[in-house]
Design a protein around this motif. Structure first.
Motif, PDB file in Angstrom:
ATOM      1  N   LEU A   4     -13.603  11.052 -17.252  1.00  0.00           N
ATOM      2  CA  LEU A   4     -13.105  12.016 -16.275  1.00  0.00           C
ATOM      3  C   LEU A   4     -12.902  11.412 -14.883  1.00  0.00           C
ATOM      4  N   PRO A   5     -13.851  10.650 -14.347  1.00  0.00           N
ATOM      5  CA  PRO A   5     -13.593  10.039 -13.031  1.00  0.00           C
ATOM      6  C   PRO A   5     -12.343   9.159 -13.036  1.00  0.00           C
ATOM      7  N   PHE A   6     -12.152   8.409 -14.110  1.00  0.00           N
ATOM      8  CA  PHE A   6     -10.953   7.575 -14.221  1.00  0.00           C
ATOM      9  C   PHE A   6      -9.687   8.413 -14.108  1.00  0.00           C
ATOM     10  N   TRP A   7      -9.618   9.522 -14.820  1.00  0.00           N
ATOM     11  CA  TRP A   7      -8.404  10.331 -14.827  1.00  0.00           C
ATOM     12  C   TRP A   7      -8.134  10.964 -13.472  1.00  0.00           C
ATOM     13  N   PHE A   8      -9.177  11.438 -12.795  1.00  0.00           N
ATOM     14  CA  PHE A   8      -8.974  11.958 -11.435  1.00  0.00           C
ATOM     15  C   PHE A   8      -8.406  10.864 -10.532  1.00  0.00           C
ATOM     16  N   ILE A   9      -9.019   9.685 -10.566  1.00  0.00           N
ATOM     17  CA  ILE A   9      -8.601   8.597  -9.683  1.00  0.00           C
ATOM     18  C   ILE A   9      -7.227   8.056 -10.083  1.00  0.00           C
ATOM     19  N   ALA A  10      -6.958   7.947 -11.373  1.00  0.00           N
ATOM     20  CA  ALA A  10      -5.649   7.460 -11.831  1.00  0.00           C
ATOM     21  C   ALA A  10      -4.529   8.397 -11.411  1.00  0.00           C
ATOM     22  N   VAL A  11      -4.733   9.694 -11.592  1.00  0.00           N
ATOM     23  CA  VAL A  11      -3.715  10.671 -11.157  1.00  0.00           C
ATOM     24  C   VAL A  11      -3.516  10.562  -9.655  1.00  0.00           C
ATOM     25  N   GLY A  12      -4.620  10.444  -8.910  1.00  0.00           N
ATOM     26  CA  GLY A  12      -4.517  10.303  -7.462  1.00  0.00           C
ATOM     27  C   GLY A  12      -3.723   9.075  -7.062  1.00  0.00           C
ATOM     28  N   ALA A  13      -3.954   7.967  -7.738  1.00  0.00           N
ATOM     29  CA  ALA A  13      -3.231   6.729  -7.427  1.00  0.00           C
ATOM     30  C   ALA A  13      -1.741   6.859  -7.731  1.00  0.00           C
ATOM     31  N   VAL A  14      -1.410   7.469  -8.847  1.00  0.00           N
ATOM     32  CA  VAL A  14       0.006   7.660  -9.196  1.00  0.00           C
ATOM     33  C   VAL A  14       0.678   8.569  -8.175  1.00  0.00           C
ATOM     34  N   LEU A  15      -0.010   9.650  -7.772  1.00  0.00           N
ATOM     35  CA  LEU A  15       0.582  10.552  -6.783  1.00  0.00           C
ATOM     36  C   LEU A  15       0.691   9.887  -5.410  1.00  0.00           C
ATOM     37  N   ALA A  16      -0.232   8.983  -5.095  1.00  0.00           N
ATOM     38  CA  ALA A  16      -0.106   8.214  -3.851  1.00  0.00           C
ATOM     39  C   ALA A  16       1.136   7.326  -3.895  1.00  0.00           C
ATOM     40  N   LEU A  17       1.348   6.678  -5.018  1.00  0.00           N
ATOM     41  CA  LEU A  17       2.530   5.826  -5.173  1.00  0.00           C
ATOM     42  C   LEU A  17       3.812   6.646  -5.026  1.00  0.00           C
ATOM     43  N   LEU A  18       3.850   7.801  -5.662  1.00  0.00           N
ATOM     44  CA  LEU A  18       5.024   8.673  -5.546  1.00  0.00           C
ATOM     45  C   LEU A  18       5.200   9.169  -4.111  1.00  0.00           C
ATOM     46  N   GLY A  19       4.086   9.491  -3.459  1.00  0.00           N
ATOM     47  CA  GLY A  19       4.145   9.927  -2.066  1.00  0.00           C
ATOM     48  C   GLY A  19       4.659   8.836  -1.142  1.00  0.00           C
ATOM     49  N   MET A  20       4.241   7.601  -1.394  1.00  0.00           N
ATOM     50  CA  MET A  20       4.742   6.482  -0.593  1.00  0.00           C
ATOM     51  C   MET A  20       6.241   6.289  -0.802  1.00  0.00           C
ATOM     52  N   ALA A  21       6.662   6.371  -2.051  1.00  0.00           N
ATOM     53  CA  ALA A  21       8.095   6.233  -2.337  1.00  0.00           C
ATOM     54  C   ALA A  21       8.888   7.342  -1.657  1.00  0.00           C
ATOM     55  N   TRP A  22       8.354   8.564  -1.674  1.00  0.00           N
ATOM     56  CA  TRP A  22       9.007   9.697  -1.022  1.00  0.00           C
ATOM     57  C   TRP A  22       9.087   9.449   0.486  1.00  0.00           C
ATOM     58  N   GLY A  23       8.022   8.935   1.073  1.00  0.00           N
ATOM     59  CA  GLY A  23       8.022   8.623   2.499  1.00  0.00           C
ATOM     60  C   GLY A  23       9.033   7.549   2.856  1.00  0.00           C
ATOM     61  N   ILE A  24       9.130   6.532   2.020  1.00  0.00           N
ATOM     62  CA  ILE A  24      10.115   5.473   2.252  1.00  0.00           C
ATOM     63  C   ILE A  24      11.530   6.035   2.150  1.00  0.00           C
ATOM     64  N   GLN A  25      11.758   6.898   1.162  1.00  0.00           N
ATOM     65  CA  GLN A  25      13.073   7.526   1.008  1.00  0.00           C
ATOM     66  C   GLN A  25      13.426   8.335   2.258  1.00  0.00           C
ATOM     67  N   MET A  26      12.464   9.062   2.803  1.00  0.00           N
ATOM     68  CA  MET A  26      12.729   9.837   4.016  1.00  0.00           C
ATOM     69  C   MET A  26      13.036   8.903   5.192  1.00  0.00           C
ATOM     70  N   ALA A  27      12.310   7.793   5.289  1.00  0.00           N
ATOM     71  CA  ALA A  27      12.541   6.845   6.379  1.00  0.00           C
ATOM     72  C   ALA A  27      13.925   6.198   6.275  1.00  0.00           C
ATOM     73  N   ILE A  28      14.305   5.831   5.065  1.00  0.00           N
ATOM     74  CA  ILE A  28      15.607   5.187   4.865  1.00  0.00           C
ATOM     75  C   ILE A  28      16.750   6.126   5.219  1.00  0.00           C
ATOM     76  N   THR A  29      16.626   7.378   4.799  1.00  0.00           N
ATOM     77  CA  THR A  29      17.697   8.345   5.052  1.00  0.00           C
ATOM     78  C   THR A  29      17.605   8.992   6.427  1.00  0.00           C
ATOM     79  N   GLN A  30      16.490   8.762   7.117  1.00  0.00           N
ATOM     80  CA  GLN A  30      16.242   9.391   8.419  1.00  0.00           C
ATOM     81  C   GLN A  30      16.266  10.923   8.320  1.00  0.00           C
ATOM     82  N   ASP A  31      15.929  11.437   7.154  1.00  0.00           N
ATOM     83  CA  ASP A  31      15.848  12.884   6.936  1.00  0.00           C
ATOM     84  C   ASP A  31      14.400  13.221   6.582  1.00  0.00           C
ATOM     85  N   HIS A  32      13.699  13.771   7.549  1.00  0.00           N
ATOM     86  CA  HIS A  32      12.292  14.093   7.376  1.00  0.00           C
ATOM     87  C   HIS A  32      12.060  15.589   7.173  1.00  0.00           C
ATOM     88  N   THR A  33      13.087  16.279   6.733  1.00  0.00           N
ATOM     89  CA  THR A  33      13.014  17.719   6.531  1.00  0.00           C
ATOM     90  C   THR A  33      11.898  18.103   5.568  1.00  0.00           C
TER      91      THR A  33
END
Length: 124
Positions: A4-33
Motif C-alpha cells: 500500500l505505501p508503494f502504491w500511494f507513493i507511485a501514484v503520487g510520483a506519476v501525478l507529479a510527472l504529469l503535473g510538471m509536464a502540464w506546467g511546462i506546456q503552460m510555460a511554452i504556450t504562455q497560457d496559464h489559464t
C-alpha cells in the motif's frame, strides 16, 4: 497490504510527472489559464498521496487495515480527477467533476485523520 505505501507513493510520483509536464506546456504556450487545475493536481495528486504513503510506511499496522485500502481508492479517485475537474470549472466546462473530486478528496483526508487518531500510539 504491505504494498500500500508503494502504491500511494507511485501514484503520487506519476501525478507529479504529469503535473510538471502540464506546467511546462503552460510555460511554452504562455497560457496559464488552467494553472488552478495544475496546482490542484500537484497538491492533491502528488503531495497528499506521497504523505499518505509515507505515513503508511511509518505505521505498518495502519496499512494492514481494510480502511487503508478504502482510503487508497477514495484518495485515488480524488487525486486522479481534481486537477481535471478544477481545469474544467476554470474554463467554464462545468463544475461537476471538481465537485465529485472535492468530495472524494475530503473523504480521503477524513479517513486519514481518523487513521492517525486510531493509530496515534505508533507515532507517540
Amino acid at each position: 497490504m504491505k504494498a500500500l505505501p508503494f502504491w500511494f507513493i507511485a501514484v503520487g510520483a506519476v501525478l507529479a510527472l504529469l503535473g510538471m509536464a502540464w506546467g511546462i506546456q503552460m510555460a511554452i504556450t504562455q497560457d496559464h489559464t488552467l494553472s488552478p487545475g495544475h496546482a490542484h493536481n500537484n497538491l492533491v495528486g502528488f503531495v497528499t498521496m506521497v504523505i499518505y504513503g509515507v505515513y503508511y510506511k511509518l505505521v505498518p499496522a495502519a496499512a494492514q487495515t481494510r480502511l487503508a485500502l478504502v482510503h487508497f481508492w477514495v484518495a485515488l479517485l480524488g487525486a486522479l480527477t481534481i486537477g481535471i475537474g478544477v481545469a474544467m470549472a476554470t474554463s467554464g466546462q462545468g463544475e461537476w467533476l471538481a465537485q465529485v473530486a472535492s468530495i472524494a478528496t475530503i473523504i480521503g483526508m477524513a479517513i486519514f485523520v481518523y487513521t492517525i487518531v486510531r493509530h496515534r500510539a505508533a507515532l507517540a
